[in-house]
Motif scaffolding. Structure first.
Motif, PDB file in Angstrom:
ATOM      1  N   GLY A 102     -12.544  10.614 -48.047  1.00 40.25           N
ATOM      2  CA  GLY A 102     -12.140  11.640 -48.988  1.00 40.25           C
ATOM      3  C   GLY A 102     -12.068  12.937 -48.227  1.00 40.25           C
ATOM      4  O   GLY A 102     -12.964  13.272 -47.474  1.00 40.25           O
ATOM      5  N   LYS A 106     -12.631  15.957 -48.823  1.00 42.69           N
ATOM      6  CA  LYS A 106     -13.185  17.167 -49.420  1.00 42.69           C
ATOM      7  C   LYS A 106     -14.213  17.832 -48.536  1.00 42.69           C
ATOM      8  O   LYS A 106     -14.303  19.039 -48.462  1.00 42.69           O
ATOM      9  CB  LYS A 106     -13.843  16.815 -50.759  1.00 42.69           C
ATOM     10  N   TRP A 107     -15.046  17.027 -47.882  1.00 43.43           N
ATOM     11  CA  TRP A 107     -16.105  17.637 -47.064  1.00 43.43           C
ATOM     12  C   TRP A 107     -16.334  16.740 -45.871  1.00 43.43           C
ATOM     13  O   TRP A 107     -16.793  15.637 -46.012  1.00 43.43           O
ATOM     14  CB  TRP A 107     -17.383  17.754 -47.907  1.00 43.43           C
ATOM     15  N   TYR A 115     -18.592  25.383 -54.391  1.00 45.14           N
ATOM     16  CA  TYR A 115     -19.556  24.579 -55.134  1.00 45.14           C
ATOM     17  C   TYR A 115     -20.836  24.374 -54.351  1.00 45.14           C
ATOM     18  O   TYR A 115     -21.925  24.545 -54.862  1.00 45.14           O
ATOM     19  CB  TYR A 115     -18.905  23.237 -55.478  1.00 45.14           C
ATOM     20  N   TYR A 116     -20.714  23.998 -53.079  1.00 36.46           N
ATOM     21  CA  TYR A 116     -21.906  23.626 -52.342  1.00 36.46           C
ATOM     22  C   TYR A 116     -22.630  24.819 -51.750  1.00 36.46           C
ATOM     23  O   TYR A 116     -23.824  24.757 -51.508  1.00 36.46           O
ATOM     24  CB  TYR A 116     -21.555  22.646 -51.223  1.00 36.46           C
ATOM     25  N   ASN A 117     -21.889  25.870 -51.430  1.00 34.35           N
ATOM     26  CA  ASN A 117     -22.527  27.132 -51.028  1.00 34.35           C
ATOM     27  C   ASN A 117     -23.453  26.957 -49.840  1.00 34.35           C
ATOM     28  O   ASN A 117     -24.658  27.216 -49.902  1.00 34.35           O
ATOM     29  CB  ASN A 117     -23.319  27.695 -52.224  1.00 34.35           C
ATOM     30  N   ASP A 130     -25.547  30.065 -48.218  1.00 30.64           N
ATOM     31  CA  ASP A 130     -26.822  30.419 -48.847  1.00 30.64           C
ATOM     32  C   ASP A 130     -27.928  29.498 -48.406  1.00 30.64           C
ATOM     33  O   ASP A 130     -29.066  29.923 -48.206  1.00 30.64           O
ATOM     34  CB  ASP A 130     -26.684  30.314 -50.375  1.00 30.64           C
ATOM     35  N   LEU A 131     -27.575  28.227 -48.259  1.00 31.85           N
ATOM     36  CA  LEU A 131     -28.604  27.262 -47.908  1.00 31.85           C
ATOM     37  C   LEU A 131     -29.152  27.539 -46.526  1.00 31.85           C
ATOM     38  O   LEU A 131     -30.355  27.476 -46.292  1.00 31.85           O
ATOM     39  CB  LEU A 131     -27.994  25.851 -47.969  1.00 31.85           C
ATOM     40  N   PRO A 135     -39.285  16.609 -46.160  1.00 33.92           N
ATOM     41  CA  PRO A 135     -40.124  15.426 -46.379  1.00 33.92           C
ATOM     42  C   PRO A 135     -40.967  15.046 -45.177  1.00 33.92           C
ATOM     43  O   PRO A 135     -41.277  13.886 -44.981  1.00 33.92           O
ATOM     44  CB  PRO A 135     -39.093  14.335 -46.700  1.00 33.92           C
ATOM     45  N   LEU A 188     -43.840  11.775 -44.311  1.00 40.84           N
ATOM     46  CA  LEU A 188     -43.949  10.993 -43.087  1.00 40.84           C
ATOM     47  C   LEU A 188     -45.396  10.940 -42.624  1.00 40.84           C
ATOM     48  O   LEU A 188     -45.883   9.908 -42.165  1.00 40.84           O
ATOM     49  CB  LEU A 188     -43.072  11.643 -42.013  1.00 40.84           C
ATOM     50  N   ALA A 234     -47.215   8.616 -44.633  1.00 40.82           N
ATOM     51  CA  ALA A 234     -46.779   7.240 -44.433  1.00 40.82           C
ATOM     52  C   ALA A 234     -47.478   6.603 -43.257  1.00 40.82           C
ATOM     53  O   ALA A 234     -47.624   5.395 -43.201  1.00 40.82           O
ATOM     54  CB  ALA A 234     -45.265   7.214 -44.222  1.00 40.82           C
ATOM     55  N   VAL A 237     -50.554   6.934 -42.414  1.00 40.80           N
ATOM     56  CA  VAL A 237     -51.982   6.722 -42.639  1.00 40.80           C
ATOM     57  C   VAL A 237     -52.198   5.284 -43.062  1.00 40.80           C
ATOM     58  O   VAL A 237     -51.488   4.760 -43.912  1.00 40.80           O
ATOM     59  CB  VAL A 237     -52.485   7.686 -43.733  1.00 40.80           C
ATOM     60  N   ARG A 257     -42.000   4.878 -44.323  1.00 41.84           N
ATOM     61  CA  ARG A 257     -42.287   4.398 -45.669  1.00 41.84           C
ATOM     62  C   ARG A 257     -42.659   5.582 -46.531  1.00 41.84           C
ATOM     63  O   ARG A 257     -43.452   6.414 -46.131  1.00 41.84           O
ATOM     64  CB  ARG A 257     -43.445   3.402 -45.627  1.00 41.84           C
ATOM     65  N   TYR A 258     -42.086   5.666 -47.702  1.00 37.76           N
ATOM     66  CA  TYR A 258     -42.362   6.780 -48.605  1.00 37.76           C
ATOM     67  C   TYR A 258     -43.245   6.301 -49.741  1.00 37.76           C
ATOM     68  O   TYR A 258     -43.554   5.124 -49.848  1.00 37.76           O
ATOM     69  CB  TYR A 258     -41.061   7.353 -49.157  1.00 37.76           C
ATOM     70  N   GLU A 284     -16.081   9.135 -54.254  1.00 37.85           N
ATOM     71  CA  GLU A 284     -15.699   9.258 -52.848  1.00 37.85           C
ATOM     72  C   GLU A 284     -16.889   9.319 -51.918  1.00 37.85           C
ATOM     73  O   GLU A 284     -16.742   9.156 -50.724  1.00 37.85           O
ATOM     74  CB  GLU A 284     -14.886  10.536 -52.645  1.00 37.85           C
ATOM     75  N   ASN A 291     -19.184  12.065 -52.096  1.00 36.77           N
ATOM     76  CA  ASN A 291     -19.707  13.428 -52.020  1.00 36.77           C
ATOM     77  C   ASN A 291     -20.807  13.613 -53.056  1.00 36.77           C
ATOM     78  O   ASN A 291     -20.718  13.085 -54.162  1.00 36.77           O
ATOM     79  CB  ASN A 291     -18.594  14.436 -52.291  1.00 36.77           C
ATOM     80  N   THR A 313     -26.027  20.208 -55.610  1.00 35.19           N
ATOM     81  CA  THR A 313     -25.773  21.096 -54.482  1.00 35.19           C
ATOM     82  C   THR A 313     -26.934  21.182 -53.516  1.00 35.19           C
ATOM     83  O   THR A 313     -26.745  21.562 -52.377  1.00 35.19           O
ATOM     84  CB  THR A 313     -25.469  22.510 -54.980  1.00 35.19           C
ATOM     85  N   ARG A 314     -28.164  20.844 -53.950  1.00 32.38           N
ATOM     86  CA  ARG A 314     -29.287  20.926 -53.031  1.00 32.38           C
ATOM     87  C   ARG A 314     -30.052  19.622 -53.076  1.00 32.38           C
ATOM     88  O   ARG A 314     -30.272  19.059 -54.133  1.00 32.38           O
ATOM     89  CB  ARG A 314     -30.238  22.079 -53.415  1.00 32.38           C
TER      90      ARG A 314
END
Lengths: 234, 99
Positions: A170, A172-173, A193-195, A198-199, A209, A213, A216, A218, B78-79, B90, B92, B96-97
């Motif tokens: 696709g 788009k991105w 849309y995804y901006n 800013d991120l 996360p 980890l 995980a 332990v 492992r979570y 598609e 996507n 957005t976050r």
């Protein structure tokens, strides 16, 4: 403080015994991760081995070569020597540099190219490049042009390493990952849309996360809810 | 090891909160899905005032599983929960976050 000492040695050819003696002297001055908390003799022996190997390797040493090899030996890290070796071999010819990326995007006439340096709060990338295409075909074309540039850089090599692509089906991105530089090619709607600016400019995404980890790894003893007694380990 | 009827959390801000897996996309008759697989899911719980509603059928990609993922270099990941990210046809993401 070490440089004038080395410069003096570069002119003469000391015997191995003299080298050992001189090797012992700058121990407290030279910074080496090995010497932290270890005695002089412990550090001197691997350093002497490194020095000796380099001394024998150099058949007809010019003064500059001795200077360089002794400097490597005295800095105490045969391990910096190895790491510089690894860096040169893993620096990939197929990966695009930030200047080359900018040139390609200018040729393809991508709109609104923004380069965001994320090296401080992101350890797997140094720059994020965000570009807009006018249509899906244009976005796909941007990706193709970058891949083509990477291919051209490695013309004639036996193995080609190309930057990895995501989202090619696709239009788009599309994300192109070439090592330290990551290029996002979006169309206008997706960009709004995804901006992504800013991120990446407002600091790292808040919840990484990594905590999961650590949890995980332990080792958790399983609860024995059955009536049968658990067997003892040998 | 996600199979149909598995409830998954949603790891983005698309508006859905909990999904139930219906089907695994890929070869027919596949039993389990792991991290990186696309599933068809129905929304069991959604946040109020979001574009996604309850009992809407959407696609999602699995990002966290309680079953460990083994890599070739010996690393095991492992979570503590099963989670997915809502995507469109598609591929996507709808949100957005990623959380």
């Amino acid at each position: 403080m070490i440089a004038p000492y080395l410069a003096r040695q570069a002119t003469t050819f000391p015997s191995p015994a003299q080298m050992y003696y001189r090797c012992n002297l700058p121990q407290p001055l030279a910074y080496s991760p090995l010497s932290l908390g270890s005695t002089v003799s412990n550090v001197a022996i691997p350093m002497l081995a490194a020095l000796r190997s380099r001394f024998f390797l150099s058949t007809s040493p010019s003064s500059s070569f001795i200077h360089r090899s002794w400097k490597l030996g005295f800095s105490g890290s045969s391990h910096t020597f190895f790491s510089s070796n690894v860096e040169s071999s893993s620096s990939n010819k197929g990966l695009l540099d930030i200047n080359e990326v900018e040139n390609v995007l200018k040729d393809v006439r991508a709109d609104d190219v923004k380069v965001i340096p994320v090296g401080k709060h992101c350890d797997w990338a140094d720059y994020m490049v965000v570009a807009t295409g006018r249509s899906t075909w244009h976005v796909k074309n941007i990706a193709q042009a970058l891949i083509y540039k990477a291919k051209e850089k490695q013309r004639g090599a036996q193995r080609m390493m190309l930057p990895s692509l995501e989202g090619q089906e696709g239009g788009k991105w599309i994300v192109i990952d070439s090592g330290k530089v990551i290029i996002h090619a979006l169309d206008e709607k997706a960009r709004a849309y995804y901006n992504l600016e800013d991120l990446w400019t407002s600091g790292m995404p808040p919840k990484e996360p990594v905590q999961d980890l650590e949890k995980a790894f332990v080792k958790i003893r399983p609860k024995n809810n059955s009536k049968r007694r658990a067997e003892r380990h040998a | 090891m996600i199979q149909s009827q598995t409830h998954l959390n949603v790891a983005d801000n698309s508006g859905a909160r909990e999904l139930m897996c219906i089907r695994i996309i890929g070869t027919s008759n596949r039993r389990y899905a792991h991290i990186g697989d696309v599933i068809v899911a129905v929304i069991k719980e959604a946040a109020p005032n979001s574009p996604l509603e309850r009992s809407e059928v959407i696609r999602a990609v699995i990002v966290r599983t309680c079953k460990e993922l083994k890599r070739d270099n010996g690393m095991i990941i492992r979570y503590d929960d099963n989670a997915a990210v809502v995507i469109d046809q598609e591929g996507n993401p709808k949100g957005t976050r990623i959380l």
